[in-house]
Enzyme design. Structure first.
Site, PDB file in Angstrom:
ATOM      1  N   TYR A 145       0.825  -1.216   0.000  1.00  0.00           N
ATOM      2  CA  TYR A 145       0.000   0.000   0.000  1.00  0.00           C
ATOM      3  C   TYR A 145       0.861   1.270   0.000  1.00  0.00           C
ATOM      4  O   TYR A 145       0.367   2.361  -0.261  1.00  0.00           O
ATOM      5  CB  TYR A 145      -0.947   0.037   1.216  1.00  0.00           C
ATOM      6  CG  TYR A 145      -2.014  -1.039   1.213  1.00  0.00           C
ATOM      7  CD1 TYR A 145      -2.232  -1.839   0.096  1.00  0.00           C
ATOM      8  CD2 TYR A 145      -2.809  -1.257   2.323  1.00  0.00           C
ATOM      9  CE1 TYR A 145      -3.196  -2.832   0.086  1.00  0.00           C
ATOM     10  CE2 TYR A 145      -3.789  -2.245   2.328  1.00  0.00           C
ATOM     11  CZ  TYR A 145      -3.969  -3.029   1.211  1.00  0.00           C
ATOM     12  OH  TYR A 145      -4.937  -4.005   1.215  1.00  0.00           O
ATOM     13  N   LYS A 194       3.393 -15.386   2.544  1.00  0.00           N
ATOM     14  CA  LYS A 194       3.292 -16.151   1.295  1.00  0.00           C
ATOM     15  C   LYS A 194       4.728 -16.487   0.882  1.00  0.00           C
ATOM     16  O   LYS A 194       5.209 -16.135  -0.198  1.00  0.00           O
ATOM     17  CB  LYS A 194       2.567 -15.286   0.245  1.00  0.00           C
ATOM     18  CG  LYS A 194       2.212 -15.986  -1.036  1.00  0.00           C
ATOM     19  CD  LYS A 194       1.113 -17.022  -0.874  1.00  0.00           C
ATOM     20  CE  LYS A 194       0.875 -17.749  -2.193  1.00  0.00           C
ATOM     21  NZ  LYS A 194       0.097 -18.983  -2.044  1.00  0.00           N
ATOM     22  N   ASP A 226      -3.027 -18.253   2.034  1.00  0.00           N
ATOM     23  CA  ASP A 226      -4.187 -18.944   1.434  1.00  0.00           C
ATOM     24  C   ASP A 226      -4.739 -19.988   2.409  1.00  0.00           C
ATOM     25  O   ASP A 226      -5.956 -20.131   2.577  1.00  0.00           O
ATOM     26  CB  ASP A 226      -3.833 -19.568   0.073  1.00  0.00           C
ATOM     27  CG  ASP A 226      -2.413 -20.107   0.004  1.00  0.00           C
ATOM     28  OD1 ASP A 226      -1.662 -19.955   0.984  1.00  0.00           O
ATOM     29  OD2 ASP A 226      -2.043 -20.698  -1.031  1.00  0.00           O
ATOM     30  N   ASP A 250      -5.264  -6.583   6.157  1.00  0.00           N
ATOM     31  CA  ASP A 250      -6.471  -5.874   5.732  1.00  0.00           C
ATOM     32  C   ASP A 250      -7.562  -6.894   5.388  1.00  0.00           C
ATOM     33  O   ASP A 250      -8.705  -6.805   5.860  1.00  0.00           O
ATOM     34  CB  ASP A 250      -6.096  -5.036   4.489  1.00  0.00           C
ATOM     35  CG  ASP A 250      -7.194  -4.073   4.081  1.00  0.00           C
ATOM     36  OD1 ASP A 250      -8.187  -3.965   4.804  1.00  0.00           O
ATOM     37  OD2 ASP A 250      -7.046  -3.435   3.011  1.00  0.00           O
ATOM     38  N   ASP A 254     -10.877  -8.378   8.033  1.00  0.00           N
ATOM     39  CA  ASP A 254     -12.285  -8.240   7.653  1.00  0.00           C
ATOM     40  C   ASP A 254     -12.969  -9.601   7.648  1.00  0.00           C
ATOM     41  O   ASP A 254     -14.121  -9.731   8.079  1.00  0.00           O
ATOM     42  CB  ASP A 254     -12.408  -7.595   6.263  1.00  0.00           C
ATOM     43  CG  ASP A 254     -12.563  -6.085   6.368  1.00  0.00           C
ATOM     44  OD1 ASP A 254     -12.208  -5.529   7.436  1.00  0.00           O
ATOM     45  OD2 ASP A 254     -13.019  -5.467   5.395  1.00  0.00           O
TER      46      ASP A 254
END
Ligand code: NAD
Length: 360
Positions: A145, A194, A226, A250, A254
């Protein structure tokens, strides 16, 4: 007992912001009285309210006031009245500005399923029945980001790119927050990355295990992102503290928040290098119910409890608020958003606040 004075900057914001912040203030005052602390509150403008008053969403006076405080309690910002303003002038811009000004690089987001609310959990009953209590530690100021980005011409013509970059320093810093947090909980960190594909994840993995050696009694295991997305819905109770990068955090926070049923229940903390943090509910300003006196104040009240725990190290006081919230829920008291199939009569914001204070 040592009596202390704590200066708290109040950013009520817009919509239901003022209603829920005022509830949290009443709870803090009651806790202060019970434990012999003084909480001093100074309000500052932010968001749409600041635009209306001073023409900008984050006035300098607000930033200075927050920097001079011991901690910051925020309601929420935004609403239809300011939706047509351009990017820089929008109320939500103030959130990024205040996080940057306070140097907040960690976001702590608990996702806790209260046994009394397990009917609101979208997971199968046998998975939800034991409840779960996860703390997600998300890196907030690095990664993709904030990395190099742009447009260019590539092999197939126009293309866009964003870059994930993490320094060892940033990973060490967030790792320490995760291990410190785990020390205050069940001592189990799951680091999510990852590393089978990304170089940044390989540095992340290597660094976090170096820092792990500094923390006796805390364990750290790795999980690929994942798999983590699957495990959160398959068996959420396996997690205690999750630490991960900005983008993975992020998305996973959620996902985890939805497992708890209601957005009106979930607090958050943003922390930096010093003990000053910013505490806020994860929900927005809920313009559809603003001014009706029916907003659920629990997310903001639990944010205040996090402030006591993480900024002021007032553990008993934080426990006391969290236990009072447990009690109101176990006693069957509900605001409209968490009625579910309980058949309860919905309480107003003030009535729910009174009920929590009565159980402190
Ligand atoms: P929202 O979280 O405000 O509301 C979503 C739904 O949840 C609404 O139906 C609302 O009534 C309900 N809800 C939210 N909090 C509740 C509470 N405490 N009690 C009972 N019900 C509650 O999200 P939205 O509608 O997408 O956004 C509204 C405004 O808030 C927008 O302007 C958005 O930009 C802003 N926003 C601000 C923040 C923040 O300040 N941190 C975060 C998200 C959204």
């Amino acid at each position: 007992m040592i009596s202390m004075t704590y200066n708290i900057a109040l950013l009520r914001g817009d919509g239901i912001g003022p209603e829920i912040v005022d509830s949290a203030v009443r709870v803090l005052e009651a806790v202060g009285e019970k434990f012999g602390h003084e909480f001093k509150f100074t309000p500052y403008l932010i968001g749409g309210a600041a635009i209306d008053e001073c023409g900008e969403p984050l006035p300098k006076e607000t930033v200075d006031g927050c920097l001079a405080s011991d901690s910051v309690l925020l309601g929420a910002v935004g609403g239809p009245k300011w939706d047509n303003l351009s990017g820089e002038k929008r109320p939500e811009k103030a959130l990024l500005g205040i996080r940057a000004a306070l140097g907040l690089f960690t976001n702590l987001r608990p996702a806790k399923l209260y046994p009394a609310l397990k009917g609101d959990c979208p997971l199968r009953e046998d998975i939800a029945s034991g409840g779960f209590d996860i703390m997600i530690v998300r890196e907030l100021t690095g990664g993709i980001y904030f990395g190099d980005r742009g447009y260019r011409t590539g092999k197939y013509g126009e293309e866009a790119y964003d870059t994930e970059c993490y320094s060892r320093f940033e990973i060490e810093r967030i790792s320490r927050v995760a291990f410190e947090t785990a020390k205050k909980r069940r001592g189990k960190v799951t680091s999510i990355d990852k590393a089978n594909v990304l170089e940044t994840s390989r540095l992340w993995r290597k660094t976090i295990h170096e820092i792990e050696k500094e923390y006796e009694g805390v364990t750290c295991t790795d999980m690929l992102v994942d798999n983590a997305a699957m495990q959160l819905v398959r068996n959420p109770s396996q997690f205690d503290v999750i630490v991960t990068s900005n983008m993975f955090g992020d998305i996973l926070s959620d996902e985890a928040s939805q497992l708890t049923g209601s957005i009106g229940m979930l607090p958050s903390a943003s922390l930096g290098d010093n003990t000053r943090g910013m505490y806020e509910p994860i929900h927005g300003s809920a313009p559809d119910i603003a001014g009706k006196g029916i907003a659920n104040p629990i997310a903001t009240i639990l944010s205040a409890a996090m402030m006591l725990r993480y900024s002021f190290s007032l553990m008993d006081e934080a426990d006391c608020i969290e236990a009072a919230v447990d009690k109101v829920l176990n006693d069957g008291l509900r605001t409209a958003d968490i009625i579910g199939d309980s058949g309860a009569t919905p309480l107003s914001t003030t009535e729910m606040t009174d009920a929590i204070i009565a159980r402190l």
